[in-house]
Scaffold this motif. Structure first.
Motif, PDB file in Angstrom:
ATOM      1  N   GLU A1112       0.846  -1.185   0.000  1.00  0.00           N
ATOM      2  CA  GLU A1112       0.000   0.000   0.000  1.00  0.00           C
ATOM      3  C   GLU A1112       0.897   1.257   0.000  1.00  0.00           C
ATOM      4  O   GLU A1112       2.030   1.227   0.495  1.00  0.00           O
ATOM      5  CB  GLU A1112      -0.908  -0.010   1.234  1.00  0.00           C
ATOM      6  CG  GLU A1112      -1.880  -1.190   1.286  1.00  0.00           C
ATOM      7  CD  GLU A1112      -2.694  -1.172   2.563  1.00  0.00           C
ATOM      8  OE1 GLU A1112      -2.442  -0.287   3.401  1.00  0.00           O
ATOM      9  OE2 GLU A1112      -3.579  -2.049   2.719  1.00  0.00           O
ATOM     10  N   GLY A1158     -12.269   7.140   7.747  1.00  0.00           N
ATOM     11  CA  GLY A1158     -13.238   6.121   7.329  1.00  0.00           C
ATOM     12  C   GLY A1158     -13.725   5.321   8.537  1.00  0.00           C
ATOM     13  O   GLY A1158     -13.304   5.551   9.689  1.00  0.00           O
ATOM     14  N   PHE A1160     -15.152   1.251   9.882  1.00  0.00           N
ATOM     15  CA  PHE A1160     -15.437  -0.177   9.734  1.00  0.00           C
ATOM     16  C   PHE A1160     -16.619  -0.535  10.639  1.00  0.00           C
ATOM     17  O   PHE A1160     -16.698  -0.068  11.790  1.00  0.00           O
ATOM     18  CB  PHE A1160     -14.226  -1.032  10.115  1.00  0.00           C
ATOM     19  CG  PHE A1160     -13.128  -1.026   9.089  1.00  0.00           C
ATOM     20  CD1 PHE A1160     -13.288  -1.709   7.890  1.00  0.00           C
ATOM     21  CD2 PHE A1160     -11.940  -0.339   9.316  1.00  0.00           C
ATOM     22  CE1 PHE A1160     -12.270  -1.705   6.938  1.00  0.00           C
ATOM     23  CE2 PHE A1160     -10.933  -0.338   8.371  1.00  0.00           C
ATOM     24  CZ  PHE A1160     -11.100  -1.008   7.171  1.00  0.00           C
ATOM     25  N   ARG A1173     -16.212  -8.277  10.086  1.00  0.00           N
ATOM     26  CA  ARG A1173     -16.360  -6.961   9.460  1.00  0.00           C
ATOM     27  C   ARG A1173     -17.335  -7.046   8.287  1.00  0.00           C
ATOM     28  O   ARG A1173     -17.247  -7.951   7.453  1.00  0.00           O
ATOM     29  CB  ARG A1173     -15.013  -6.441   8.978  1.00  0.00           C
ATOM     30  CG  ARG A1173     -14.147  -5.964  10.122  1.00  0.00           C
ATOM     31  CD  ARG A1173     -13.017  -5.087   9.675  1.00  0.00           C
ATOM     32  NE  ARG A1173     -12.334  -4.514  10.826  1.00  0.00           N
ATOM     33  CZ  ARG A1173     -11.253  -3.743  10.758  1.00  0.00           C
ATOM     34  NH1 ARG A1173     -10.712  -3.491   9.576  1.00  0.00           N
ATOM     35  NH2 ARG A1173     -10.712  -3.232  11.849  1.00  0.00           N
ATOM     36  N   ASN A1175     -17.683  -4.506   6.015  1.00  0.00           N
ATOM     37  CA  ASN A1175     -17.113  -3.834   4.845  1.00  0.00           C
ATOM     38  C   ASN A1175     -15.614  -4.112   4.791  1.00  0.00           C
ATOM     39  O   ASN A1175     -14.933  -4.050   5.815  1.00  0.00           O
ATOM     40  CB  ASN A1175     -17.394  -2.339   4.884  1.00  0.00           C
ATOM     41  CG  ASN A1175     -16.965  -1.705   6.198  1.00  0.00           C
ATOM     42  OD1 ASN A1175     -17.089  -2.304   7.258  1.00  0.00           O
ATOM     43  ND2 ASN A1175     -16.455  -0.485   6.132  1.00  0.00           N
ATOM     44  N   VAL A1176     -15.129  -4.393   3.558  1.00  0.00           N
ATOM     45  CA  VAL A1176     -13.707  -4.703   3.394  1.00  0.00           C
ATOM     46  C   VAL A1176     -12.876  -3.423   3.459  1.00  0.00           C
ATOM     47  O   VAL A1176     -11.814  -3.393   4.081  1.00  0.00           O
ATOM     48  CB  VAL A1176     -13.485  -5.445   2.064  1.00  0.00           C
ATOM     49  CG1 VAL A1176     -11.994  -5.750   1.879  1.00  0.00           C
ATOM     50  CG2 VAL A1176     -14.302  -6.723   2.028  1.00  0.00           C
ATOM     51  N   THR A1177     -13.338  -2.388   2.808  1.00  0.00           N
ATOM     52  CA  THR A1177     -12.634  -1.094   2.817  1.00  0.00           C
ATOM     53  C   THR A1177     -13.417  -0.107   3.654  1.00  0.00           C
ATOM     54  O   THR A1177     -14.654  -0.203   3.756  1.00  0.00           O
ATOM     55  CB  THR A1177     -12.470  -0.561   1.386  1.00  0.00           C
ATOM     56  OG1 THR A1177     -13.778  -0.411   0.803  1.00  0.00           O
ATOM     57  CG2 THR A1177     -11.663  -1.540   0.539  1.00  0.00           C
ATOM     58  N   PRO A1178     -12.722   0.854   4.252  1.00  0.00           N
ATOM     59  CA  PRO A1178     -13.446   1.814   5.097  1.00  0.00           C
ATOM     60  C   PRO A1178     -14.452   2.617   4.273  1.00  0.00           C
ATOM     61  O   PRO A1178     -14.228   2.922   3.097  1.00  0.00           O
ATOM     62  CB  PRO A1178     -12.338   2.693   5.663  1.00  0.00           C
ATOM     63  CG  PRO A1178     -11.081   1.901   5.501  1.00  0.00           C
ATOM     64  CD  PRO A1178     -11.259   1.086   4.272  1.00  0.00           C
ATOM     65  N   GLU A1207      -6.540   2.420  13.732  1.00  0.00           N
ATOM     66  CA  GLU A1207      -7.942   2.287  14.119  1.00  0.00           C
ATOM     67  C   GLU A1207      -8.166   2.855  15.508  1.00  0.00           C
ATOM     68  O   GLU A1207      -7.324   2.733  16.402  1.00  0.00           O
ATOM     69  CB  GLU A1207      -8.373   0.810  14.103  1.00  0.00           C
ATOM     70  CG  GLU A1207      -8.309   0.186  12.726  1.00  0.00           C
ATOM     71  CD  GLU A1207      -8.732  -1.258  12.754  1.00  0.00           C
ATOM     72  OE1 GLU A1207      -8.981  -1.774  13.877  1.00  0.00           O
ATOM     73  OE2 GLU A1207      -8.811  -1.895  11.675  1.00  0.00           O
TER      74      GLU A1207
END
Length: 1525
Positions: A1112, A1158, A1160, A1173, A1175-1178, A1207
């Motif tokens: 990333e 974002g 989660f 979770r 959602n995978v992405t925020p 987080e």
């Protein structure tokens, strides 16, 4: 002048006068035979009396009683009507251990329905109690009914037959109505006269009906009985309900109970069943329990609690798999068999468990065979109300090589207490024998003390007379006062004799002698007055009396002497069983008539109070005043055998001869007697008395001793004895058994021993077998060691089995010797059989084992637990002495355990061997693992063969082939290690290998490998993308992981590259010739503020791998702080599959928490611990919808804010969320729902109810609070429910309740359904007159009464003056009605109808009535008063409740208790006491008990209970503590 004594309150023959006493047990009548009881003696009494029973026909009825008294009373049974001579039906038993007398009536019938009496009698009195036996007859006895009808028609009626159902109206015309009324059965509770009701007074029947009715029926019932003041009625109704006490009967004594389980006794109603429970059982809870409903006994049961305890309890046992485990214990009392439990299941004798009991029945053992992991758990032993338990721990085999293989059976045994149980049991036996001996010694000592006191009383001088004329006591006959004017005011001057043929006077042998010299006139008056109401002949005496100084009818002191015997004819010697017991008992301690002799007398006096002389009598000669000869007169006497008999005089009595020292012959003295007709008369002596012969106990002859008497003229004189007294005879009680014989089980050929112990060391005895006397010639060894007698059989044979009896001094004891012949093996043969048998595959083998044992014998062979039967390869041969198993063409799969099992009626025996079949091994197992593959070597590894054929692996044989060639190169044998390193390879060549296993039995099949390349280029796979550990302005720290495929060689290092965002050029971070050795790197060649991404290469011998995926993008800047918690998190909407959330951004605080980039969203089901979770992405928005939920499942929701700093702290919802729409409480939507419906039997019942509820509710239908039967159909939908019964029956009547319940609440509705039909008419109608001018109509209930609680009756009347029927009573719920205004001289007819909700039945006609006046007795029932007992049993006012505590928090449990005296409190966790545990704070303040756990941990999870206990009982409350993480 001699006056005739006055007879008052005469009794029948065989009855005696006595003092009535009150017993502590209600319903017991005690009669005391003598006025003053000796010290330490008592009359009989009942500790527990037999109680009334109601038994179904054909069952067993048992009456039980416990009595007390000194000396020990004799107990007999009788009945009011009929006899008890049938020993098969009436069996009387006595249990010496409990002192319990039992009357068993087998297969009861209507003939045994009667009132039974129990008598307890000793020499000082008797006690009587009664108990009724009611028999419920099953079915109609046609033959008996017809016989009874014939008897009624002829005027003959069995007085014992009291069932009115066999006297129908059609035969009444042949019987006189006045006589027929005498034949009508009287009900148990005869109705009393109806009291005249005052104005405004409420009928008692009203209260009986309304107290059991529903509130909705109050108004109707009040209207029927004319009750108008509703408020006053309700107030009085509540008072009556409080006054009503529910009670249960035990041993005839009422005991309180409740419907709460906290009390000692509780009664619960489950449907139509009543369950009565007794908590905290104790020894005093044993007894006969019965249930009475409205004074009718419905059920009786005998509840026994044996007195036995554990001396040695079972201990924890640790056993290995396939090993046997033993539990053993020792009891305090012999017990035939205890109850063994394993994991809450009862264990029985079988292949898995062996239960044994020692010969003395004190040692009990449980053997668990072939233990496995399934057998571990808690095992318990129960004997009576005592239990003990222990763990069985089965340890698994720790050998990894045996994993997955069936383990061999072990011959060892685990467990046992480690104590010498035989010695403990012997000591306990000796202790029990010693206690029995002490009881016998105490009884003998008490008897000897009585004899000593009797001898002292014999030698003691008579008490001096005070000479006071105001007190003239009449000895045993009662106390009388002399007023000084010659009148005696004795209250009981005349004694009631038990026999009409005896004198009615009591003994005056203990009266006070008021004789003094110089006061003859006063003494004469006192003596004459005291003799009023008393009289007997001169020579009434007891031949075995102790001679304690007696007095004759004149009040003169008599010395014991010998009299000449009566002459008795043969007819006089016949025994009368009627007087055998009653006279024997009633005559003890009281005076007898003329010649009644008690051979076992203990100083008993005659009817004048004189002590009996030792010796027989001369026949009296009496001349009757009416000049009768006396022939035919009867009198009772006791013969030499001690039996009471009646004899008749065969001729006139000879005259007595009295020698008076003053020259008076005694002629003219009178005495009373009873002639043959039972009439009391007087007779006069016509001659002088013969001189007595007296033997002085002090070696003096007694000759010359004088005694005073009063002659005919009333003058006091003296006479002198002319001879010595005879010696007293003392009867030895005889030899008693201290310990009797016990049943013995012995193996055939083994020795057996029978032994008993007597109370006398010098007594010989005789042994018998099956009633045949045994001698030393029979091969038995009979020996005696003091009081111990022993019979030894050296080698038991089958003919030695039987019943053995030992007799000594008229007493005997019996026991059974059972010679058993179970299957047995010779030890040498068994040892040889246990050795493994080894055979090669395809060959045959034989297992043979001789045995001995009684036929028939069941022989079974097993292989690996499966029974073998005859087939092509298996043959089983059986004979009387051995069995052989022949296995042909054995295969390798036949290897395993071989077992033979023998079983006969005496036991089971097993023997185990092992069969090993040798064969070639199987091929090695793949796949082949390449440990190393280089240009110079190939290193491979494989797995050993699955089956080595029964022999260990010696070598592995290898061959190699180069791919492309046809030849195989032999590499030779290698040791038994399954791996090989081939160094003779060429770079880049491919090779294939063949591997075989070599054992003693041969070579296995080959295993061929795949093609293996030596030194090929094998690059590693791409590593995973690097991860950013941290980032700063001048440095970024990276980490990565090893690639999944290393290319069959080790990783030499890594190369790292970076790229700036927006550029296509990758630049190396490290020099290419200097690989990074570690899996991390700190990249310092960065510019602050720029964004970078990274990738990595792996390097092995072959070269570089493909690059990894880029990481990333990361900024080269100092890290930010994570955001805080989101705010105002709430649920916007819910459904069965989704829910919507909304929240606000977290606030920013400089240096503490930065802005969120974002979010989660995570969810977790209530039963799971992992978060998922959504959602995978925020996401950037502050709303989110969670989908794919399970309907009605519980979920926890939380939201996590995130930014570059990481987080933030999760924000959870306060409560869990249910996946469902907004809740709606259940409610019914029909406005007109019927709550009552009547259906004719056979029609269908349909109930449809509509409702609304959310979430989907749970619908439950109940009938009378009990689940429905299977034949009732229930159909449910989202908004309605229907109940359907296609064809209804009467049993379907009841209250049907629908319960609609969901998480919000519940709602219920009840519909009463009454399934009925036209009622059947009542039974026969009877009429009786209890009050003049009234007629009571009594009828048998309709057959439908039990099935229809709304069924009632209507009564119509018609008299002879009117031709029409008029209704005189309606809505009667009982089977009786009293009609008033019955006029004499008229005939009346009555009809009884049965009514219910469907209609009216046909009438039942009554017989014609003509009234007859009859006067009833007036009975006053006095209320019983009870004393106030302030003691209360322990109970819980507020019980424990369940607790759920978070980990690390404190937990506080509390409850409120009561009890007087103050109960002892004990806390338990998982049945372990906590009172001494310092980790818990336990307090008890003013009845509030509390337990505090300061810091809850998962170890505190479990069940907590508190027990409170006092002398009045025990109570318990429990709760469960759940620890939340």
């Amino acid at each position: 002048m001699w006056k005739k004594s006055k007879v008052t309150d005469q009794t029948a023959t065989g009855q005696g006068a006595g003092i009535k006493k009150r017993s502590k047990v209600p319903g017991v009548m005690i009669t005391q035979f003598i006025e003053v009881l000796p010290e330490g003696k008592s009359t009989p009494d009942f500790l527990r009396k037999p109680i009334a029973l109601t038994i179904q026909e054909g069952k067993l009825a048992i009456f039980k009683a416990n009595v007390c008294g000194d000396p020990k009373p004799e107990v007999t049974w009788g009945r009011a009507k009929g006899d008890m001579s049938d020993t098969e039906t009436f069996q009387k038993k006595y249990d010496e251990a409990t002192g319990e007398y039992t009357l068993e009536i087998h297969r009861v019938s209507g003939e045994e329905a009667d009132t039974y009496k129990c008598y307890a009698i000793n020499e000082y009195g008797k006690a009587i109690c009664t108990a009724a036996l009611n028999v419920i007859e099953v079915g109609f006895k046609k033959k008996k009914a017809m016989e009874q009808l014939e008897d009624i028609g002829r005027g003959r009626v069995n007085q014992n037959f009291v069932r009115p159902c066999v006297r129908p109206s059609f035969v009444l015309g042949s019987v006189d109505p006045a006589e027929f009324r005498k034949l009508l059965r009287k009900r148990k509770g005869v109705d009393k006269e109806e009291a005249v009701k005052e104005p405004g007074e409420i009928d008692e029947r009203f209260w009986e009906i309304i107290m059991s009715a529903d509130r909705k029926d109050y108004e109707r019932i009040c209207a029927e009985f004319g009750v108008k003041d509703f408020r006053v009625m309700l107030k009085k109704l509540s008072e009556k309900k409080k006054e009503r006490q529910e009670e249960q009967a035990k041993d005839g004594v009422m005991i309180p109970y409740s419907d709460e389980e906290e009390m000692k006794h509780s009664l619960k109603t489950v449907g139509k069943k009543l369950i009565f429970s007794v908590r905290d059982l104790k020894a005093e809870d044993a007894g006969l329990y019965q249930v009475d409903v409205e004074e009718v006994n419905l059920f009786s049961t005998d509840f026994k609690i044996p007195t036995v305890d554990f001396i040695v309890k079972i201990q924890e046992v640790k056993a290995k798999e396939r090993e046997d485990a033993m539990f053993e214990c020792v009891l305090s009392q012999p017990w035939p068999r205890i109850k063994w439990m394993g994991k809450n299941a009862t264990l029985e004798e079988g292949e898995k468990y062996t239960i044994t009991v020692s010969e003395d029945k004190l040692i009990h053992r449980l053997l668990i065979k072939d233990c496995s992991q399934l057998d571990k758990g808690i095992y318990s032993a129960a004997a009576g109300i005592k239990t003990c338990s222990a763990w069985l721990i089965v340890e698994a085999d720790s050998d990894p090589a045996s994993h997955g293989k069936k383990k061999t059976r072990k011959t060892t045994q685990a467990g046992g207490t480690g104590l010498d149980l035989g010695k403990l049991a012997q000591e306990q036996q000796e202790k029990l024998a010693k206690e029995r001996q002490e009881q016998i010694d105490a009884a003998n000592k008490a008897r000897a003390e009585e004899e000593r006191l009797a001898r002292e009383a014999l030698l003691a001088p008579p008490p001096p007379d005070t000479g006071d004329g105001d007190s003239g006591e009449g000895g045993d006959s009662g106390e009388g006062k002399d007023t000084g004017d010659g009148k005696n005011n004795s209250k009981s001057g005349s004694n009631k004799s038990k026999d009409g043929g005896k004198s009615v006077g009591k003994s005056v042998g203990e009266m006070k002698d008021s004789e003094k010299e110089g006061d003859d006139k006063k003494n004469k008056k006192s003596t004459d007055d005291s003799d009023k109401g008393k009289g007997t002949s001169n020579y009434d005496f007891d031949p075995n009396a102790n001679g304690e100084g007696d007095r004759d009818s004149k009040g003169r002191k008599r010395h014991p002497g010998s009299l000449i015997p009566d002459t008795v004819s043969d007819a006089e010697k016949e025994r009368d069983d009627k007087y055998k017991k009653s006279t024997d008992v009633s005559d003890k301690g009281k005076g007898a008539s003329n010649n009644d002799i008690d051979p076992n007398g203990e100083g008993d006096g005659d009817s004048k109070g004189r002590k009996g002389h030792t010796g027989p009598l001369i026949p009296d000669t009496v001349i009757d005043p009416n000049v009768k000869s006396g022939t035919g007169e009867t009198e009772e006497y006791i013969d030499a055998a001690g039996m009471h008999s009646v004899r008749t005089r065969q001729g006139p009595l000879l005259k007595d001869t009295v020698i008076d020292p003053n020259g008076q012959s005694g002629t003219g003295e009178t005495e009373e007697y009873t002639d043959a007709s039972g009439k009391h008369s007087e007779r006069t002596r016509q001659g002088p008395l013969l001189k007595d012969t007296v033997i002085d106990p002090n070696a003096q002859s007694g000759t010359g001793e004088t005694e005073q008497y009063t002659d005919v003229s009333g003058k006091r004189s003296e006479r002198t004895r002319q001879g010595p007294l005879l010696k007293d005879t003392v009867i030895d009680p005889g030899v008693q058994f201290v310990s009797g014989l016990s049943n013995v089980h012995a193996l055939i050929g083994q020795p057996a021993e029978l032994m008993c112990k007597l109370s006398n060391d010098n007594c010989e005895g005789t042994w018998y077998r099956n009633s045949k006397k045994l001698t030393a010639d029979d091969g038995h060894i009979m020996s005696r060691d003091g009081a111990n007698h022993k019979l030894v059989i050296n080698r038991c044979q089958e003919e030695d089995s039987g019943k053995y009896r030992f007799e000594a001094d008229g007493r005997k004891t019996e026991a059974m010797l059972n010679v058993e012949d179970p299957p047995r093996f010779d030890p040498d043969d068994l040892s040889a059989f246990s050795q493994p048998v080894i055979v090669k595959v395809g060959n045959s083998t034989t297992f043979k084992l001789p045995f001995v044992g009684r036929e028939p014998m069941k022989i079974q062979w097993y292989r690996k637990g499966e029974e073998l039967l005859d087939d092509n390869t298996t043959k089983i041969e059986k004979s009387f002495t051995q069995s052989r198993l022949l296995l042909s063409k054995c295969q390798r799969k036949d290897t395993g355990e071989i077992k033979i099992k023998l079983k006969n009626e005496h036991g089971t025996m097993e023997a185990i061997s092992r069969l090993i079949v040798l064969d070639k091994p199987t091929a090695p197992q793949g796949p082949v693992e390449v440990l190393e593959s280089t240009a110079s070597c190939i290193h491979i590894k494989w797995r050993a063969p699955k089956d080595d054929g029964g022999c260990p692996v010696i070598n592995y044989n290898l061959e190699r082939q180069q791919v492309g060639r046809n030849t195989w190169k032999k590499l030779g044998d290698i040791p038994g290690v399954p791996e090989y390193k081939d160094n003779d390879v060429e770079h880049g060549r491919k090779y294939c290998y063949r591997i075989r296993v070599v054992t003693e039995e041969g070579v296995s099949e080959m295993m061929e490998t795949d093609d293996l390349t030596a030194g090929t280029l094998a690059f590693p796979s791409s590593p995973a993308p690097p991860k950013v550990a941290s980032a700063f302005n001048n440095c970024i720290n990276l980490t990565w992981s090893t690639p999944t495929d290393t290319g069959e060689s080790r990783i030499l290092g890594y190369n790292l590259e970076k790229r700036k965002k927006g550029s296509n050029l990758w630049s190396p971070v490290n020099p290419t010739d200097e690989p990074i050795q570690e899996k991390k790197r700190a990249v310092t060649d960065v510019v602050a503020g720029n964004e970078y991404e990274f990738r990595v290469y792996a390097i092995n011998v072959s070269g570089l791998s493909e690059p990894s995926s880029p990481s990333e993008f990361i900024f080269a800047k100092d890290p930010k702080n994570p955001p805080g918690k989101v705010e105002d998190l709430k649920v916007a909407d819910t459904s069965y599959t989704a829910l919507s959330l909304s929240w606000n951004k977290p606030t920013e605080e400089v240096g503490v928490q930065d802005e969120a980039k974002g979010y989660f969203i995570e969810v977790r089901q209530a039963e799971c611990i992992d978060w998922t979770r959504c959602n995978v992405t925020p996401i950037i928005l502050t709303t989110f919808t969670v989908k794919s939920l399970k309907a009605m499942a519980m979920y926890w929701i939380r939201v996590i804010a995130i930014n570059d700093g990481g987080e933030g702290v999760p924000q959870d919802l306060d409560n869990y969320i249910l996946a469902m729409p907004p809740p709606v409480r259940p409610c019914f939507t029909d406005n007109k729902m019927k709550s009552f419906m009547v259906v004719r039997a056979g029609n269908s019942v349909r109930i449809l109810l509509n409702f609304e509820a959310s979430p989907w509710p749970e619908v439950t239908w109940l009938k009378d609070d009990v689940p429905l039967l299977k034949r009732v159909n229930i159909s449910n939908s989202e908004s309605s429910s229907q109940l359907l019964i296609t064809s209804s029956e009467r049993s379907d009547s009841g209250i049907y309740t629908i319960v609609v319940k969901n998480l919000v609440g519940q709602e219920s509705f009840s519909v009463e359904v009454r399934v009925t039909d036209d009622p059947k008419p009542p039974g026969p109608v009877e009429l009786e007159e209890n009050v003049p001018g009234t007629v009571t109509v009594i009828w048998e209930p309709s057959p439908d009464e039990k099935r229809d609680d709304h069924l009632h009756y209507s009564v119509s009347k018609r008299d002879s003056t009117k031709g029409s029927w008029s209704t005189v009573a309606d809505r009667l719920f009982n089977n009786k009605f009293t009609a008033c205004n019955i006029m004499p001289g008229r005939e009346y007819h009555f009809r009884v109808y049965a009514k219910n909700d469907m209609g009216m039945s046909a009438p039942s006609e009554s017989p014609t009535w003509g009234s007859e006046r009859r006067k009833d007795t007036f009975v006053v029932n006095m209320p019983a008063y009870k004393t106030c007992d302030l003691r209360t049993a322990p109970a819980f006012l507020v019980p424990l409740r369940q607790h759920t505590a978070p980990k690390g928090y404190e937990c506080y449990m509390s409850c409120a208790i009561k009890g007087n005296p103050k109960p002892r409190v004990t806390w338990y966790r998982n049945n372990i006491s906590l009172n001494t545990n310092t980790n818990y704070l336990i307090t008890n303040i003013c009845g509030v008990c509390s337990l505090l756990i300061l810091r809850v941990t998962p170890k505190d999870w479990g069940e907590y209970n508190i027990q409170i206990e006092s002398a009045l009982g025990r109570a318990e409350s429990s709760t469960k503590l759940t620890v939340r993480e």
